[in-house]
Design a protein around this motif. Structure first.
Motif, PDB file in Angstrom:
ATOM      1  N   VAL A 160       0.842  -1.201   0.000  1.00  0.00           N
ATOM      2  CA  VAL A 160       0.000   0.000   0.000  1.00  0.00           C
ATOM      3  C   VAL A 160       0.873   1.247   0.000  1.00  0.00           C
ATOM      4  O   VAL A 160       0.638   2.193  -0.757  1.00  0.00           O
ATOM      5  CB  VAL A 160      -0.938   0.001   1.228  1.00  0.00           C
ATOM      6  N   LYS A 161       1.902   1.248   0.839  1.00  0.00           N
ATOM      7  CA  LYS A 161       2.805   2.406   0.895  1.00  0.00           C
ATOM      8  C   LYS A 161       3.589   2.569  -0.398  1.00  0.00           C
ATOM      9  O   LYS A 161       3.824   3.688  -0.862  1.00  0.00           O
ATOM     10  CB  LYS A 161       3.760   2.259   2.082  1.00  0.00           C
ATOM     11  N   GLU A 162       4.003   1.457  -0.980  1.00  0.00           N
ATOM     12  CA  GLU A 162       4.743   1.525  -2.245  1.00  0.00           C
ATOM     13  C   GLU A 162       3.892   2.113  -3.368  1.00  0.00           C
ATOM     14  O   GLU A 162       4.417   2.674  -4.328  1.00  0.00           O
ATOM     15  CB  GLU A 162       5.242   0.136  -2.626  1.00  0.00           C
ATOM     16  N   ALA A 163       2.572   1.979  -3.242  1.00  0.00           N
ATOM     17  CA  ALA A 163       1.650   2.544  -4.237  1.00  0.00           C
ATOM     18  C   ALA A 163       1.309   3.999  -3.921  1.00  0.00           C
ATOM     19  O   ALA A 163       0.456   4.590  -4.591  1.00  0.00           O
ATOM     20  CB  ALA A 163       0.375   1.710  -4.288  1.00  0.00           C
ATOM     21  N   ASN A 164       1.949   4.552  -2.878  1.00  0.00           N
ATOM     22  CA  ASN A 164       1.734   5.951  -2.468  1.00  0.00           C
ATOM     23  C   ASN A 164       0.295   6.220  -2.024  1.00  0.00           C
ATOM     24  O   ASN A 164      -0.247   7.306  -2.237  1.00  0.00           O
ATOM     25  CB  ASN A 164       2.122   6.921  -3.597  1.00  0.00           C
ATOM     26  N   ILE A 165      -0.330   5.213  -1.406  1.00  0.00           N
ATOM     27  CA  ILE A 165      -1.658   5.366  -0.822  1.00  0.00           C
ATOM     28  C   ILE A 165      -1.482   5.490   0.689  1.00  0.00           C
ATOM     29  O   ILE A 165      -0.841   4.630   1.302  1.00  0.00           O
ATOM     30  CB  ILE A 165      -2.563   4.159  -1.139  1.00  0.00           C
ATOM     31  N   PRO A 166      -2.025   6.536   1.329  1.00  0.00           N
ATOM     32  CA  PRO A 166      -1.911   6.667   2.786  1.00  0.00           C
ATOM     33  C   PRO A 166      -2.466   5.437   3.513  1.00  0.00           C
ATOM     34  O   PRO A 166      -3.538   4.932   3.158  1.00  0.00           O
ATOM     35  CB  PRO A 166      -2.750   7.914   3.092  1.00  0.00           C
ATOM     36  N   LEU A 167      -1.716   4.970   4.495  1.00  0.00           N
ATOM     37  CA  LEU A 167      -2.100   3.766   5.235  1.00  0.00           C
ATOM     38  C   LEU A 167      -2.229   4.078   6.720  1.00  0.00           C
ATOM     39  O   LEU A 167      -1.301   4.611   7.333  1.00  0.00           O
ATOM     40  CB  LEU A 167      -1.051   2.664   5.023  1.00  0.00           C
ATOM     41  N   THR A 168      -3.386   3.755   7.284  1.00  0.00           N
ATOM     42  CA  THR A 168      -3.637   3.947   8.713  1.00  0.00           C
ATOM     43  C   THR A 168      -3.986   2.597   9.331  1.00  0.00           C
ATOM     44  O   THR A 168      -4.789   1.841   8.776  1.00  0.00           O
ATOM     45  CB  THR A 168      -4.810   4.927   8.945  1.00  0.00           C
ATOM     46  N   VAL A 169      -3.380   2.298  10.480  1.00  0.00           N
ATOM     47  CA  VAL A 169      -3.695   1.076  11.220  1.00  0.00           C
ATOM     48  C   VAL A 169      -4.381   1.477  12.524  1.00  0.00           C
ATOM     49  O   VAL A 169      -3.872   2.310  13.269  1.00  0.00           O
ATOM     50  CB  VAL A 169      -2.431   0.244  11.514  1.00  0.00           C
ATOM     51  N   CYS A 170      -5.556   0.873  12.772  1.00  0.00           N
ATOM     52  CA  CYS A 170      -6.306   1.117  14.006  1.00  0.00           C
ATOM     53  C   CYS A 170      -6.242  -0.135  14.875  1.00  0.00           C
ATOM     54  O   CYS A 170      -6.517  -1.237  14.399  1.00  0.00           O
ATOM     55  CB  CYS A 170      -7.756   1.457  13.697  1.00  0.00           C
TER      56      CYS A 170
END
Length: 349
Positions: A160-170
Motif C-alpha cells: 500500500v505504501k509503495e503505491a503511495n496510498i496513505p495507510l492507517t492502522v487502528c
C-alpha cells in the motif's frame, strides 16, 4: 426382537448409504469450487450509519422537529443543485469522482497469521482502483505469532505504501510482537486507550522429554547432515552447543525485528522499546509507538461526512471437509435440540 433386529440393520444400511451419497456430493461440489477463487464483498459503511441515524431521529423526534429537519435538508439540497447549475454539470461530476474514499480492511491474526491469505487479496483489489487522495484503513488485532507469517503480512501492507496510498492502522485491543511488526508499517497508528502494543521481542519454547524416555529405556535416534540442522529437539539429548546456537538464532531474529521497526518508525528509541515489554494505548503514545489515541469507530465516523467509507472483505470458498463437517454438525445439533425439547415437554417442565 427379530423384527427389531432386522429393522435396526435396515436403518444402519440406510444411514450408511446416505453418508456415502453425502460424501460423493461434497466431493463433486468441492471439485467445482476449486475453479472459484473466492468472492469480494464491498459494504459502504456510510449508508449503514445514515440509516441508524435516521431511525433514531424517527423514534426520538416529534413530528414538528422531523418536519423542520426534512425542510432544512430539502433547502440544503436546493442550494447544492443551484451551485451545480452555476458551476456547470462537468464541474459537479469532477467533484463527485474526486471525493475521497476510505477502504477499510480487517485483520484478525492468529499465531500463524492465517488472515494473510485474505488480506493479500483485499489489498490487490483495493490497489487496482485506489487513488493517491484515498486512504486504506486496517483494523488490526493480533498478539503475534510466527516470524515468517507476520513478515509476509507486514510485506502486504508495505504494498500500500509503495503505491503511495496513505495507510492507517487502528488497534482497538492488541497489536503485539508480530502484530506490531505489521502496525509499524503504517503512516499513522491509532490505538484505543487500553489497547496493548509493543512486545518487540522473540520467544521460543521447546519441551524435552529425554530424561523420561531414558528412564523407560527408550532410545531416540536423530540423524542429520549439517552441523546445525537440528539444534534443540523434543526427544533427544540436547547439548550446550545446540542451546547456544538456538539462543543465537533468537538474538539474530530480534536484531532483524528491531531493524525493521526502526526503518518504519525512525522516531522510536528502539533500544529502550525493544525489550519485549508492552504498553497501553496512552502509554504507547508517550513512547511514540502510536500517533493518536482513539477507537477505530471514532476515526471512521469522523470521515463519514466528507468521504466514502467502504469496507472490503475477501471470502474464500469453503473446502469439502469444512462444508461436510459443518453440515453433519448442523444436522446433529438440530436432532439434539429436537430431542431435548421433546423430553422437556413430556416431563412438563
Amino acid at each position: 426382537m427379530e423384527f427389531l433386529t432386522d429393522y435396526a440393520g435396515f436403518m444402519l444400511k440406510l444411514v450408511s448409504v446416505a453418508i456415502v451419497i453425502g460424501v460423493l456430493l461434497a466431493m463433486i461440489a468441492s471439485g467445482k469450487s476449486k475453479s472459484r477463487s473466492g468472492s469480494l464483498s464491498v459494504t459502504k459503511l456510510n449508508e449503514g450509519y445514515d440509516s441508524m441515524k435516521a431511525e433514531l431521529n424517527n423514534q426520538l423526534l416529534d413530528k414538528k422537529a422531523l418536519k423542520e429537519q426534512a425542510k432544512a435538508a430539502k433547502k440544503q439540497l436546493k442550494l447544492e443543485k443551484k451551485a451545480q447549475k452555476k458551476g456547470g454539470q462537468k464541474k459537479d461530476e469532477q467533484q463527485e469522482t474526486s471525493k475521497k474514499r476510505l477502504y477499510v480492511l480487517d485483520f484478525d491474526g492468529d499465531i500463524k497469521a492465517s488472515s494473510v491469505t485474505t488480506i493479500r487479496e483485499e489489498i490487490t483489489a483495493v490497489l487496482s482502483v485506489a487513488r493517491p487522495e484515498d486512504e486504506v484503513v486496517v483494523r488490526l488485532e493480533s498478539g503475534g505469532g510466527v516470524v515468517h507469517g507476520y513478515g509476509l503480512a507486514a510485506s502486504q501492507l508495505q504494498r500500500v505504501k509503495e503505491a503511495n496510498i496513505p495507510l492507517t492502522v487502528c488497534v482497538d485491543k492488541v497489536a503485539a510482537s508480530g502484530g506490531y511488526m505489521m502496525a509499524c508499517v503504517a503512516d499513522k497508528i491509532i490505538a484505543a486507550p487500553f489497547a496493548i502494543l509493543g512486545s518487540i521481542g522473540v520467544v521460543a519454547q521447546v519441551p524435552n522429554v529425554h530424561r523420561l524416555l531414558d528412564k523407560g529405556l527408550i532410545d531416540v535416534e536423530l540423524h542429520t547432515a549439517g552441523r546445525y540442522k537440528r539444534t534443540l529437539t523434543m526427544l533427544g539429548k540436547n547439548t550446550d552447543e545446540g542451546r547456544e546456537k538456538f539462543k543465537q538464532d533468537l538474538e539474530d531474529t530480534h536484531v532483524l525485528f528491531k531493524q525493521f521497526v526502526s526503518s518504519q518508525r525512525p522516531i522510536l528509541d528502539i533500544d529502550a522499546i525493544a525489550t519485549g515489554d508492552t504498553w497501553y494505548g496512552s502509554e504507547a503514545l508517550e513512547n511514540k509507538l502510536v500517533d493518536a489515541v482513539m477507537t477505530s469507530d471514532s476515526y471512521l465516523v469522523s470521515h463519514y461526512d466528507n468521504a466514502d467509507v467502504v469496507q472490503v472483505a475477501f471470502k474464500q470458498p469453503k473446502g469439502m471437509a469444512e462444508r461436510f463437517g459443518l453440515s453433519v454438525f448442523s444436522a446433529f445439533e438440530q436432532k439434539a435440540v429436537s430431542w431435548i425439547s421433546k423430553v422437556i415437554q413430556s416431563r412438563g417442565y
